[in-house]
Design an enzyme around this catalytic site. Structure first.
Site, PDB file in Angstrom:
ATOM      1  N   GLY A  65       4.675  -6.941   3.011  1.00  0.00           N
ATOM      2  CA  GLY A  65       3.685  -5.865   2.869  1.00  0.00           C
ATOM      3  C   GLY A  65       2.993  -5.928   1.513  1.00  0.00           C
ATOM      4  O   GLY A  65       3.393  -6.698   0.638  1.00  0.00           O
TER       5      GLY A  65
ATOM      6  N   LYS B 211      -3.477   3.626   5.299  1.00  0.00           N
ATOM      7  CA  LYS B 211      -2.356   4.521   4.974  1.00  0.00           C
ATOM      8  C   LYS B 211      -2.019   5.367   6.197  1.00  0.00           C
ATOM      9  O   LYS B 211      -2.915   5.902   6.868  1.00  0.00           O
ATOM     10  CB  LYS B 211      -2.744   5.414   3.782  1.00  0.00           C
TER      11      LYS B 211
ATOM     12  N   ALA C  99      10.744   7.826  -4.582  1.00  0.00           N
ATOM     13  CA  ALA C  99       9.615   8.022  -5.504  1.00  0.00           C
ATOM     14  C   ALA C  99       8.304   7.804  -4.756  1.00  0.00           C
ATOM     15  O   ALA C  99       7.907   6.664  -4.541  1.00  0.00           O
ATOM     16  CB  ALA C  99       9.734   7.057  -6.679  1.00  0.00           C
TER      17      ALA C  99
ATOM     18  N   THR D  10       8.657   4.035   0.047  1.00  0.00           N
ATOM     19  CA  THR D  10       8.045   4.413   1.320  1.00  0.00           C
ATOM     20  C   THR D  10       7.765   5.914   1.316  1.00  0.00           C
ATOM     21  O   THR D  10       8.628   6.705   0.927  1.00  0.00           O
ATOM     22  CB  THR D  10       9.016   4.049   2.475  1.00  0.00           C
ATOM     23  N   THR D  11       6.577   6.292   1.751  1.00  0.00           N
ATOM     24  CA  THR D  11       6.210   7.711   1.719  1.00  0.00           C
ATOM     25  C   THR D  11       6.222   8.302   3.132  1.00  0.00           C
ATOM     26  O   THR D  11       6.308   7.566   4.123  1.00  0.00           O
ATOM     27  CB  THR D  11       4.811   7.904   1.107  1.00  0.00           C
TER      28      THR D  11
ATOM     29  N   ASN E 115       5.455   8.033  -5.769  1.00  0.00           N
ATOM     30  CA  ASN E 115       4.484   7.305  -6.597  1.00  0.00           C
ATOM     31  C   ASN E 115       5.197   6.663  -7.777  1.00  0.00           C
ATOM     32  O   ASN E 115       5.796   7.344  -8.591  1.00  0.00           O
ATOM     33  CB  ASN E 115       3.380   8.240  -7.084  1.00  0.00           C
ATOM     34  N   PHE E 116       5.113   5.323  -7.832  1.00  0.00           N
ATOM     35  CA  PHE E 116       5.781   4.585  -8.901  1.00  0.00           C
ATOM     36  C   PHE E 116       4.876   4.399 -10.130  1.00  0.00           C
ATOM     37  O   PHE E 116       5.312   3.812 -11.116  1.00  0.00           O
ATOM     38  CB  PHE E 116       6.174   3.192  -8.410  1.00  0.00           C
TER      39      PHE E 116
ATOM     40  N   GLY F  39      10.589  -5.008   3.750  1.00  0.00           N
ATOM     41  CA  GLY F  39       9.118  -5.002   3.825  1.00  0.00           C
ATOM     42  C   GLY F  39       8.482  -6.003   2.871  1.00  0.00           C
ATOM     43  O   GLY F  39       7.438  -5.713   2.289  1.00  0.00           O
ATOM     44  N   PRO F  40       9.077  -7.214   2.699  1.00  0.00           N
ATOM     45  CA  PRO F  40       8.598  -8.139   1.655  1.00  0.00           C
ATOM     46  C   PRO F  40       7.197  -8.698   1.890  1.00  0.00           C
ATOM     47  O   PRO F  40       6.558  -9.154   0.941  1.00  0.00           O
ATOM     48  CB  PRO F  40       9.635  -9.274   1.694  1.00  0.00           C
TER      49      PRO F  40
ATOM     50  N   HIS G 219      -7.206   7.214  -0.649  1.00  0.00           N
ATOM     51  CA  HIS G 219      -6.405   6.011  -0.418  1.00  0.00           C
ATOM     52  C   HIS G 219      -7.134   5.051   0.519  1.00  0.00           C
ATOM     53  O   HIS G 219      -8.064   5.444   1.216  1.00  0.00           O
ATOM     54  CB  HIS G 219      -5.041   6.384   0.196  1.00  0.00           C
TER      55      HIS G 219
HETATM   56  P1  NAP Z   1       2.173  -2.439   4.379  1.00  0.00           P
HETATM   57  O1  NAP Z   1       1.317  -3.438   3.681  1.00  0.00           O
HETATM   58  O2  NAP Z   1       1.794  -2.021   5.763  1.00  0.00           O
HETATM   59  O3  NAP Z   1       3.667  -2.989   4.375  1.00  0.00           O
HETATM   60  C1  NAP Z   1       4.709  -2.491   5.164  1.00  0.00           C
HETATM   61  C2  NAP Z   1       5.561  -3.674   5.538  1.00  0.00           C
HETATM   62  O4  NAP Z   1       6.709  -3.218   6.244  1.00  0.00           O
HETATM   63  C3  NAP Z   1       4.833  -4.665   6.470  1.00  0.00           C
HETATM   64  O5  NAP Z   1       5.018  -5.977   5.978  1.00  0.00           O
HETATM   65  C4  NAP Z   1       5.553  -4.451   7.805  1.00  0.00           C
HETATM   66  O6  NAP Z   1       5.527  -5.620   8.615  1.00  0.00           O
HETATM   67  C5  NAP Z   1       6.946  -4.139   7.297  1.00  0.00           C
HETATM   68  N1  NAP Z   1       7.822  -3.589   8.311  1.00  0.00           N
HETATM   69  C6  NAP Z   1       7.515  -2.853   9.420  1.00  0.00           C
HETATM   70  N2  NAP Z   1       8.631  -2.581  10.115  1.00  0.00           N
HETATM   71  C7  NAP Z   1       9.648  -3.157   9.435  1.00  0.00           C
HETATM   72  C8  NAP Z   1      11.054  -3.234   9.674  1.00  0.00           C
HETATM   73  N3  NAP Z   1      11.628  -2.710  10.744  1.00  0.00           N
HETATM   74  N4  NAP Z   1      11.806  -3.895   8.774  1.00  0.00           N
HETATM   75  C9  NAP Z   1      11.262  -4.462   7.680  1.00  0.00           C
HETATM   76  N5  NAP Z   1       9.931  -4.435   7.408  1.00  0.00           N
HETATM   77  C10 NAP Z   1       9.147  -3.793   8.287  1.00  0.00           C
HETATM   78  O7  NAP Z   1       2.268  -1.108   3.516  1.00  0.00           O
HETATM   79  P2  NAP Z   1       2.251  -0.947   1.927  1.00  0.00           P
HETATM   80  O8  NAP Z   1       0.883  -0.615   1.458  1.00  0.00           O
HETATM   81  O9  NAP Z   1       2.974  -2.079   1.304  1.00  0.00           O
HETATM   82  O10 NAP Z   1       3.117   0.381   1.776  1.00  0.00           O
HETATM   83  C11 NAP Z   1       4.479   0.439   2.180  1.00  0.00           C
HETATM   84  C12 NAP Z   1       4.988   1.853   1.956  1.00  0.00           C
HETATM   85  O11 NAP Z   1       4.939   2.148   0.549  1.00  0.00           O
HETATM   86  C13 NAP Z   1       4.131   2.934   2.636  1.00  0.00           C
HETATM   87  O12 NAP Z   1       4.973   3.992   3.052  1.00  0.00           O
HETATM   88  C14 NAP Z   1       3.218   3.416   1.508  1.00  0.00           C
HETATM   89  O13 NAP Z   1       2.739   4.734   1.710  1.00  0.00           O
HETATM   90  C15 NAP Z   1       4.161   3.325   0.357  1.00  0.00           C
HETATM   91  N6  NAP Z   1       3.542   3.216  -0.958  1.00  0.00           N
HETATM   92  C16 NAP Z   1       4.254   3.759  -1.976  1.00  0.00           C
HETATM   93  C17 NAP Z   1       3.784   3.661  -3.261  1.00  0.00           C
HETATM   94  C18 NAP Z   1       4.617   4.242  -4.362  1.00  0.00           C
HETATM   95  O14 NAP Z   1       4.201   4.180  -5.521  1.00  0.00           O
HETATM   96  N7  NAP Z   1       5.782   4.809  -4.070  1.00  0.00           N
HETATM   97  C19 NAP Z   1       2.568   3.009  -3.534  1.00  0.00           C
HETATM   98  C20 NAP Z   1       1.876   2.446  -2.472  1.00  0.00           C
HETATM   99  C21 NAP Z   1       2.386   2.536  -1.183  1.00  0.00           C
HETATM  100  P3  NAP Z   1       4.347  -5.796   9.733  1.00  0.00           P
HETATM  101  O15 NAP Z   1       3.070  -5.760   8.973  1.00  0.00           O
HETATM  102  O16 NAP Z   1       4.649  -7.093  10.381  1.00  0.00           O
HETATM  103  O17 NAP Z   1       4.501  -4.621  10.667  1.00  0.00           O
END
Ligand code: NAP
Length: 265
Positions: free
Chosen positions: A13, A158, A124, A99-100, A126-127, A10-11, A154
């Site tokens: 994202g 989300k 995790a 990923t959540t 929440n990091f 997911g680089p 959020h």
């Molecule tokens: P995001 O901006 O939508 O990023 C997700 C990325 O994953 C996008 O670049 C997407 O590409 C890509 N993706 C989709 N299908 C894929 C696949 N098969 N293989 C590889 N990459 C793929 O979301 P985000 O805000 O970064 O959040 C990502 C996750 O982290 C979510 O689950 C969010 O709830 C979670 N999160 C966790 C924390 C924490 O502290 N743990 C904090 C914030 C967010 P496309 O856009 O081209 O579909």
């Protein structure tokens, strides 16, 4: 310190971009590949505005076989994240999952797989270290204030609700105060959902708006007083010290750890 070889899924994202930057800027981390669903075989620097020349793989198995990473950082979507985590464990790659949206059944399955493989895994929701402290302080407060509601706020892109942090906070509070119905016993919703979700009597309200990143307020009420415990992540950089900690600690784990609160004192 020995170099830790990392693959990020997911680089492109919002979280993934920050994670790429973190790995690029950390001396003992090395980005050996990334997993995306586009740009197969291209260098990351060509596909987007990155410095790294790591290769993009759309096939996770090929990525693991060719790059032989120590750690996978997954920041994708709940369905994809689960598949990636399982594959990582199968290949002996330690997963750090931000990923959540994983269900209890998913967590149980991954816990069993981790035990089978005898390597560490971290999930995790929440990091952000401040968010972990907010949850811990809320658990402390719940000993003295048993009436509590959670407002988690959020950005509007989300996918899951309530947030992993909102749910985890409710679980941690309920471990201390037990189940308790709050409010008037004859309370009725005249508009469905007005009182939010209900976890063991704790009402959890999910707000989704553009402009927000990740915020949560835990609001306690007692006789003549309220107590608010609030945390705000204003940007995704707020999560990266937690990601770094997880990548470093996972090398010494042989079980699945769910929640960063279990890694910090
Ligand atoms: P995001 O901006 O939508 O990023 C997700 C990325 O994953 C996008 O670049 C997407 O590409 C890509 N993706 C989709 N299908 C894929 C696949 N098969 N293989 C590889 N990459 C793929 O979301 P985000 O805000 O970064 O959040 C990502 C996750 O982290 C979510 O689950 C969010 O709830 C979670 N999160 C966790 C924390 C924490 O502290 N743990 C904090 C914030 C967010 P496309 O856009 O081209 O579909």
């Amino acid at each position: 310190m020995e170099t830790i070889k990392i693959v990020i899924a997911g680089p492109r994202g919002r979280m993934g971009r920050e994670a790429v930057k973190l790995v690029e800027e950390t001396e003992h981390f090395s980005l050996v590949g990334v997993i995306d669903h586009k740009f197969e075989g291209q260098k990351l620097s060509k596909a987007d505005d990155f410095k790294s020349n790591a290769i993009i793989y759309t096939d996770i198995e090929k990525c693991f076989s060719e790059t032989k990473p120590d750690v996978l950082i997954d920041l994708t979507t709940p369905e994809i994240g689960k598949i990636h985590t399982k594959k990582a464990l199968e290949y002996g790659v330690r997963p750090v999952v931000g990923t959540t949206g994983f269900s209890d059944a998913d967590l149980k399955e991954l816990e069993e797989l981790t035990e089978d493989r005898g390597i560490g895994a971290i999930i995790a929701p929440n990091f952000a270290i401040g968010a972990i402290l907010m949850m811990k302080f809320s658990q402390m407060a719940a000993k003295y204030f048993s009436d509590v509601e959670i407002l988690e706020m959020h950005h509007d892109q989300k996918l899951d609700a309530p947030s992993g942090t909102g749910l985890k906070t409710a679980e941690m509070i309920s471990a201390v105060r037990g189940a308790k119905e709050q409010g008037h016993p004859d309370e009725k919703e005249t508009l469905a959902g007005a009182r939010g979700a209900n976890y063991q009597g704790i009402h959890v309200h999910s707000i989704r708006l553009p402009g927000l990143v990740a915020h949560q307020e835990v609001l306690f009420g007692g006789d003549g007083q309220t107590l608010s415990i609030r945390h705000d992540s204003f940007n995704r950089a707020s999560f990266m010290s937690g990601v770094k900690l997880c990548v470093e600690q996972i090398m010494n784990l042989d079980v699945l750890v769910y929640g960063l609160e279990n890694l910090i004192d």
